[in-house]
Design an enzyme around this catalytic site. Sequence first.
Site, PDB file in Angstrom:
ATOM      1  N   ASP A  82      29.456  46.167  41.340  1.00 52.66           N
ATOM      2  CA  ASP A  82      29.722  46.219  42.397  1.00 52.66           C
ATOM      3  C   ASP A  82      29.518  46.982  43.564  1.00 52.66           C
ATOM      4  O   ASP A  82      29.014  48.140  43.684  1.00 52.66           O
ATOM      5  CB  ASP A  82      31.339  45.908  42.766  1.00 52.66           C
ATOM      6  CG  ASP A  82      31.346  44.540  42.349  1.00 52.66           C
ATOM      7  OD1 ASP A  82      30.448  43.653  41.817  1.00 52.66           O
ATOM      8  OD2 ASP A  82      32.713  43.927  42.473  1.00 52.66           O
ATOM      9  N   HIS A 235      31.648  49.519  39.376  1.00 52.83           N
ATOM     10  CA  HIS A 235      30.920  49.780  40.776  1.00 52.83           C
ATOM     11  C   HIS A 235      30.031  50.469  40.218  1.00 52.83           C
ATOM     12  O   HIS A 235      29.434  51.798  39.855  1.00 52.83           O
ATOM     13  CB  HIS A 235      32.176  50.837  41.371  1.00 52.83           C
ATOM     14  CG  HIS A 235      33.370  49.455  42.436  1.00 52.83           C
ATOM     15  ND1 HIS A 235      34.261  50.131  41.486  1.00 52.83           N
ATOM     16  CD2 HIS A 235      33.403  48.963  43.412  1.00 52.83           C
ATOM     17  CE1 HIS A 235      34.495  48.516  42.320  1.00 52.83           C
ATOM     18  NE2 HIS A 235      33.792  48.505  42.984  1.00 52.83           N
TER      19      HIS A 235
END
Length: 281
Positions: A82, A235
Amino acid sequence: MKEERYITKKRKRRKIIKLGLLLTVAFLLFFFFGASMTSHITKGKENSEKSGTIIEQEKKAEKLLSTNSKKTNEKIVYLTFDDGPSAATDDILKILRNYHAKATFFMLEPHMKEHPDLVKQMIKEGHGLGLHGVTHDVKHFYHSEETVLHEMNEDQKTLEEITGFHSDLIRPPYGSVPYLIDSFREKLDSKGYKLWDWTVDSNDWNLTNGEYVNSTIKQIKQVEQKGEPIIVLMHDKESTEDHLPKLLNWLTQEGYQTKKIDDSIKPYHFRCNDRCYRYSA
């Protein structure tokens, strides 16, 4: 003289009768023997055909079992990143390339504008692309149905402008629970968006020293035992990239395949189950 002629004729008749009897017997033997042979050959042929059919069926069954066995034993992991693209994305892509691994990137619109070449590189290398919104701000993103849809539409527009690629895969900031209420979900669904959450939270944003790898491995084992899809949340950041090879080494050794998320896979997302509520500042 007459008597001799009579005897001679009588003898000839007997010979003719005997010959007729022999021919009759020969014909009958030939008929029954031939019929028996034909029946035997036919049965043999039928048995052969049956045998061939059985063998063929057994081969098909073995092939099917083998195929199903492979499918059953196939171990798949969906790695997702992400918040990118970022300064770490290029190295993340190199690491994935070295391990022949695929991942899916849920990207923010401003970051795509900053790193358009990295977005193009993701497509070139066969990774999945998804949308993560624009602001990543809870107060703004979850304000209304309109703001939720607008952020995903803007993200989509930028992705298409950079790459020409259209993606329906979305992941809202911080996941869909608790702020993505039913009316928001219905709005996104009506526009064809497919919502994706995760089953494994690496917690890499907090475990920045690499401890996230052990946490991820532990969760993968637990999710696998439950029979759920293994979707790992990570992430797009340097602290994650630094320890990514360790996770990929373990996945490789354990026989896992890493695949990208695409439209052919049934979306996985959290169910509200009375846990969702409208955000209020």
